[in-house]
Write an enzyme that holds these catalytic residues in place. Structure first.
Site, short mmCIF file in Angstrom:
data_model
loop_
_atom_site.label_atom_id
_atom_site.label_comp_id
_atom_site.label_asym_id
_atom_site.label_seq_id
_atom_site.Cartn_x
_atom_site.Cartn_y
_atom_site.Cartn_z
N PRO A 40 0.82 -1.22 0.00
CA PRO A 40 0.00 0.00 0.00
C PRO A 40 0.85 1.27 0.00
CG PRO A 40 -0.69 -1.50 1.77
CD PRO A 40 0.58 -2.05 1.19
N GLU B 148 2.96 -7.98 7.82
CA GLU B 148 3.17 -6.53 7.70
C GLU B 148 4.10 -6.18 6.53
OE1 GLU B 148 1.21 -4.54 9.66
OE2 GLU B 148 0.47 -6.54 10.25
N ARG C 283 -2.92 -8.66 -20.89
CA ARG C 283 -3.82 -8.33 -22.00
C ARG C 283 -3.18 -7.37 -23.00
NH1 ARG C 283 -6.21 -3.48 -21.61
NH2 ARG C 283 -8.08 -3.93 -22.83
N ASP D 132 -8.58 1.92 -25.00
CA ASP D 132 -8.86 1.75 -23.57
C ASP D 132 -8.95 3.10 -22.86
OD1 ASP D 132 -8.69 -1.00 -23.79
OD2 ASP D 132 -6.61 -1.09 -23.13
C1 JAH Z 1 -1.12 -6.07 2.45
C2 JAH Z 1 1.42 -7.14 2.07
N1 JAH Z 1 -2.32 -1.46 -3.11
C3 JAH Z 1 -3.07 -2.56 -2.64
C4 JAH Z 1 -2.30 -3.43 -1.66
C5 JAH Z 1 -1.15 -4.07 -2.00
C6 JAH Z 1 -0.51 -4.89 -1.05
C7 JAH Z 1 -1.06 -5.01 0.22
N2 JAH Z 1 -2.19 -4.36 0.51
C8 JAH Z 1 -2.80 -3.59 -0.39
C9 JAH Z 1 -0.43 -5.84 1.27
C10 JAH Z 1 -0.53 -6.85 3.44
C11 JAH Z 1 0.74 -7.38 3.26
C12 JAH Z 1 0.83 -6.38 1.08
#
Ligand code: JAH
Length: 282
Positions: free
Chosen positions: A94, A121, A163, A178
């Protein structure tokens, strides 16, 4: 394109056998290799995580396990893809840079992608530091929400990239059309689409689409795309390139702004957000 995925849940990627991605794999356009991260553990419990330095909740994935796994996959692939081929390493998180259509197009040019989805995490940050110095390593986010792990984000990215590979979509359907594709569709959402019957439960297909007048149809579709983008994604509309807007486009944008100001005076809740597009549309 070769794609390697290292995960503690390789079975998560079964959907890549289905539909368009399944066909691309059958045709040999997409060569996907799944790996179980726990295969590189040394202990009886196959431990991949440990407590975070500095304290705090949750667990962090151990660097040695990821290091051994990534080294092995890089070595394996080099034997296949050629001595000086290295994959692009992609770690979903994230806190990464946004994954956009532009990034998908960039990845589609690569011969080899290596995805490293984490659980818990995340992965000890020294792993990306280490491989960032040896190959191109990207931490990427597919959107502002937290998943239980990176696997679902890898599915999204493999499909968005897959794709785009030559021969995956039929010639009839061009990726240039697209939403978000560079050029005429940059920053534009696609408008509504319809098929038969012409009236369904009292809802009529817009008459222009039945007219057979290709010029009017193209113009109507572009108007709808502009209005929909202004309505739903003002932050995208704010990036409309004035050069790419013709006279008619500018009138559509202007009329949209006028209807907006009539509906709610300036200073009303949400006014700043709504009026963002006017900054460039003038
Ligand atoms: C959550 C490792 N952008 C969306 C996204 C990508 C990866 C993760 N969460 C949301 C994530 C926990 C552990 C990656």
């Amino acid at each position: 394109m070769r794609v390697d995925i290292i995960s503690i849940f390789p079975e998560y990627f079964a959907p890549l056998d289905v539909s368009l991605m399944g066909k691309a794999r059958e045709r040999g356009i997409l060569d996907i290799h799944l790996h179980q991260l726990r295969d590189w553990t040394q202990d009886v419990h196959k431990t991949v995580d440990d407590t975070p330095y500095g304290g705090g909740p949750g667990m962090v994935m151990k660097p040695e396990i990821w290091g051994a796994a990534v080294d092995a996959v890089i070595g394996e692939g080099r034997a296949v893809s050629g001595e000086d081929t290295l994959p692009r390493l992609i770690v979903p998180t994230p806190s990464g840079r946004p994954f956009t259509q532009e990034v998908a197009l960039e990845y589609a040019k690569e011969p080899w992608l290596l995805f490293a989805p984490a659980r818990y995490e995340g992965i000890d940050s020294r792993v990306v530091a280490e491989y960032g110095a040896r190959l191109r390593a990207d931490e990427v986010s597919i959107g502002d929400y937290v998943l239980a792990g990176g696997e679902a984000a890898v599915l999204v990215m493999v499909e968005a990239v897959g794709r785009l590979l030559p021969g995956v979509l039929g010639n009839a359907r061009s990726v240039a059309d697209d939403s978000f594709a560079p050029g005429a569709m940059a920053n534009l959402l696609e408008g509504p689409v319809y098929t038969k019957p012409p009236v369904w439960r009292g809802h009529e297909v817009p008459e222009v689409l039945l007219s057979g007048h290709h010029g009017r149809i193209a113009r109507w579709r572009r108007d709808e795309a502009l209005r929909r983008t202004l309505e739903r994604r003002p932050e995208l509309a704010a990036r409309f390139d004035p050069e790419s807007l013709d006279k008619h486009d500018r009138r559509v944008v202007e009329e949209f702004g006028e209807r907006r100001s009539a509906a709610a005076p300036e200073g009303a809740p949400g006014a700043a957000f709504r009026e963002a597009p006017e900054d460039v549309a003038d």
